[in-house]
Design a protein around this motif. Structure first.
Motif, short mmCIF file in Angstrom:
data_model
loop_
_atom_site.label_atom_id
_atom_site.label_comp_id
_atom_site.label_asym_id
_atom_site.label_seq_id
_atom_site.Cartn_x
_atom_site.Cartn_y
_atom_site.Cartn_z
N ALA A 191 -48.42 28.25 -23.96
CA ALA A 191 -49.48 29.26 -24.01
C ALA A 191 -50.54 28.83 -25.02
O ALA A 191 -51.75 28.97 -24.77
CB ALA A 191 -48.90 30.62 -24.38
N GLY A 192 -50.10 28.28 -26.16
CA GLY A 192 -51.05 27.77 -27.17
C GLY A 192 -51.92 26.68 -26.58
O GLY A 192 -53.15 26.66 -26.77
N LEU A 193 -51.29 25.77 -25.82
CA LEU A 193 -52.04 24.68 -25.17
C LEU A 193 -53.05 25.25 -24.16
O LEU A 193 -54.21 24.83 -24.12
CB LEU A 193 -51.07 23.73 -24.48
CG LEU A 193 -51.71 22.63 -23.62
CD1 LEU A 193 -52.51 21.67 -24.48
CD2 LEU A 193 -50.64 21.88 -22.82
N ASP A 194 -52.60 26.22 -23.38
CA ASP A 194 -53.47 26.85 -22.37
C ASP A 194 -54.70 27.44 -23.05
O ASP A 194 -55.84 27.26 -22.60
CB ASP A 194 -52.67 27.94 -21.65
CG ASP A 194 -53.37 28.43 -20.40
OD1 ASP A 194 -53.23 27.77 -19.37
OD2 ASP A 194 -54.09 29.46 -20.47
N PHE A 195 -54.45 28.13 -24.17
CA PHE A 195 -55.56 28.73 -24.93
C PHE A 195 -56.52 27.65 -25.42
O PHE A 195 -57.73 27.74 -25.24
CB PHE A 195 -54.98 29.52 -26.11
CG PHE A 195 -56.01 30.09 -27.03
CD1 PHE A 195 -56.83 31.14 -26.61
CD2 PHE A 195 -56.19 29.58 -28.31
CE1 PHE A 195 -57.80 31.67 -27.47
CE2 PHE A 195 -57.15 30.10 -29.16
CZ PHE A 195 -57.96 31.14 -28.74
N LEU A 196 -55.97 26.60 -26.04
CA LEU A 196 -56.82 25.53 -26.60
C LEU A 196 -57.65 24.85 -25.52
O LEU A 196 -58.83 24.55 -25.72
CB LEU A 196 -55.95 24.49 -27.33
CG LEU A 196 -55.26 24.98 -28.61
CD1 LEU A 196 -54.21 23.97 -29.07
CD2 LEU A 196 -56.28 25.22 -29.71
N LEU A 197 -57.02 24.61 -24.37
CA LEU A 197 -57.73 23.91 -23.29
C LEU A 197 -58.82 24.79 -22.68
O LEU A 197 -59.89 24.29 -22.33
CB LEU A 197 -56.75 23.45 -22.20
CG LEU A 197 -55.80 22.31 -22.59
CD1 LEU A 197 -54.80 22.05 -21.47
CD2 LEU A 197 -56.56 21.03 -22.92
N THR A 198 -58.57 26.10 -22.59
CA THR A 198 -59.58 26.96 -21.97
C THR A 198 -60.72 27.25 -22.94
O THR A 198 -61.86 27.46 -22.53
CB THR A 198 -58.97 28.28 -21.44
OG1 THR A 198 -58.17 28.84 -22.46
CG2 THR A 198 -58.11 28.05 -20.22
N GLN A 199 -60.43 27.27 -24.26
CA GLN A 199 -61.49 27.54 -25.25
C GLN A 199 -62.35 26.31 -25.50
O GLN A 199 -63.52 26.41 -25.81
CB GLN A 199 -60.87 27.99 -26.57
CG GLN A 199 -60.09 29.29 -26.46
CD GLN A 199 -60.99 30.49 -26.40
OE1 GLN A 199 -61.89 30.62 -27.20
NE2 GLN A 199 -60.74 31.36 -25.45
#
Ligand SMILES: Nc1ncnc2c1ncn2[C@@H]1O[C@H](COP(=O)(O)OP(=O)(O)OP(=O)(O)O)[C@@H](O)[C@H]1O
Ligand SMILES: Cc1ncc(C[n+]2csc(CCOP(=O)(O)O)c2C)c(N)n1
Ligand SMILES: [Mg+2]
Ligand SMILES: [Mg+2]
Ligand SMILES: [Mg+2]
Length: 343
Positions: free
Chosen positions: A175-183
């Motif tokens: 989830a942290g990775l998903d957030f970083l990639l989308t931001q």
């Protein structure tokens, strides 16, 4: 890279980072500097060996990880495989490759992270290799550990009647990775973003995983743990590995799988299913394993006393093959053997 030559660079990255007293206490006779390192093993123990690699753009990129995090996580991921054998990490070898134009500061920061993680688990970095590359940075960490002879915990030892456990909440790293990639914000600017505060723990889970050495040792020393594995590719993939290696079936009970509050909050906001992060995300580096049901309650108590967590999330059965999800409605779904796959 400035005009420092290869040998001066290695010297700069490694000298004075772990004191001679620390290395000696760790059992090192000859550390960095000769053709190979020489070190002691505890009598009555076997050698446990593993290697994991992190590559730029595949495992990290400028927007997902800071330089220190890259080093820390490369060491943590390799140490995690030693934990998954119920073993103690002792020594590490680090191989790095990077393009000529990489700044010396970047490599030094990666090494800061490597040593930070190694020191935390009393692992001595005894050698490695340094080369140039034409495309991106690669960090490969080999860890040597030890375990009491014949007592390593294997993937292949699950038995029908066992419960399946995990040593911590899963899905947070993905989830942290998903957030970083989308931001899509460069790692250097994270700290300035106050609105990122409630995502910090997911980012931390992605960038600074904690290898579960203490949990692995507690399970190994209890003498009752059957199978053990670490979660690098996602719960589905790791449970499949245990099921296949043990020639058994694993049923995950959906209601028993803990869903971390921040993961739930993020999944709701992103319109994603938290269970997808848990099952198919990966890079949690928690342990997943099995033990006879009758020992589960006492083991949970031991974990609690040690300040650790142990969640019972399923069971092993002899009648089926592969991994299934038992939903609260009573429906049973086959779970695909998918997770992160490089090819
Ligand atoms: N290139 C290789 N040469 C020899 N053995 C390998 C190679 N790559 C992997 N292995 C071995 O294959 C087995 C499975 O490796 P794998 O990397 O999938 O496990 P893991 O480290 O637990 O998972 P992950 O890499 O996702 O953390 C291990 O025994 C590993 O040592
Ligand atoms: C930029 C970026 N994109 C995707 C991912 C996700 N990812 C990469 S490798 C891997 C599995 C573990 O690796 P291995 O099997 O090599 O040990 C996962 C889940 C990431 N971390 N960074
Ligand atoms: Mg591996
Ligand atoms: Mg593993
Ligand atoms: Mg691994």
């Amino acid at each position: 890279m400035s005009s420092l030559d290869e040998f001066a660079l290695i010297h700069r990255l490694t000298q004075g980072k772990q004191s001679p007293a620390f290395q000696q206490a760790g059992g090192v006779e000859i550390g960095i500097g000769d053709d190979a390192a020489v070190a002691h093993l505890t009598p009555g123990c076997q050698l446990v060996m593993t290697c994991d690699t992190m590559t730029e753009e595949i495992h990290f990129k400028q927007i997902t990880m800071r330089n220190q995090d890259i080093g820390y996580k490369a060491m943590a991921a390799a140490v995690s495989d030693i934990a998954a054998m119920g073993s103690m990490p002792r020594y590490a070898l680090v191989a790095v490759s990077f393009p000529k134009e990489t700044s010396q500061a970047r490599i030094e920061e990666i090494y800061e992270g490597l040593y930070e993680c190694a020191n935390r688990w009393s692992v001595v970095i005894v050698g490695g290799d340094t080369t140039s590359s034409i495309g991106g940075i690669t960090v490969s960490v080999t860890v040597l550990g030890e375990v009491e002879t014949g007592k390593a915990l294997l993937r292949s030892s699950a038995k029908p009647g066992d419960v399946l456990f995990i040593t911590g909440e899963l899905g947070r790293s993905a989830a942290g990775l998903d957030f970083l990639l989308t931001q899509s914000i460069p790692a250097k600017q994270w700290e300035e973003r106050l609105d990122w505060r409630n995502r910090q723990s997911l980012i931390q889970a992605h960038c600074r995983p904690d290898p579960q050495i203490e949990a692995g040792r507690l399970l190994q020393q209890s003498g009752v743990c059957h199978a053990l594995n670490d979660v690098s590719d996602g719960l589905a993939s790791e449970a499949w590995e245990i099921a296949e290696a043990s020639n058994a079936g694993i049923d995950l009970i959906e209601d028993r799988i803990p869903i971390n509050g921040e993961l739930m909050d993020y999944a709701l906001q992103a319109g994603k299913d938290p269970l997808d992060f848990i099952l198919f995300g990966g890079e949690d580096y928690q342990l997943v394993g099995t033990m006879p049901a009758e020992h589960a309650a006492a083991m949970q108590m031991k974990f609690k006393e040690a300040g650790l967590e142990l969640f019972i999330i399923g069971y092993v059965n002899g009648e089926t093959k592969g991994v299934r999800l038992v939903q609260s409605s009573g429906s049973v779904l086959p779970i695909e053997k998918k997770g992160y796959n490089h090819f």
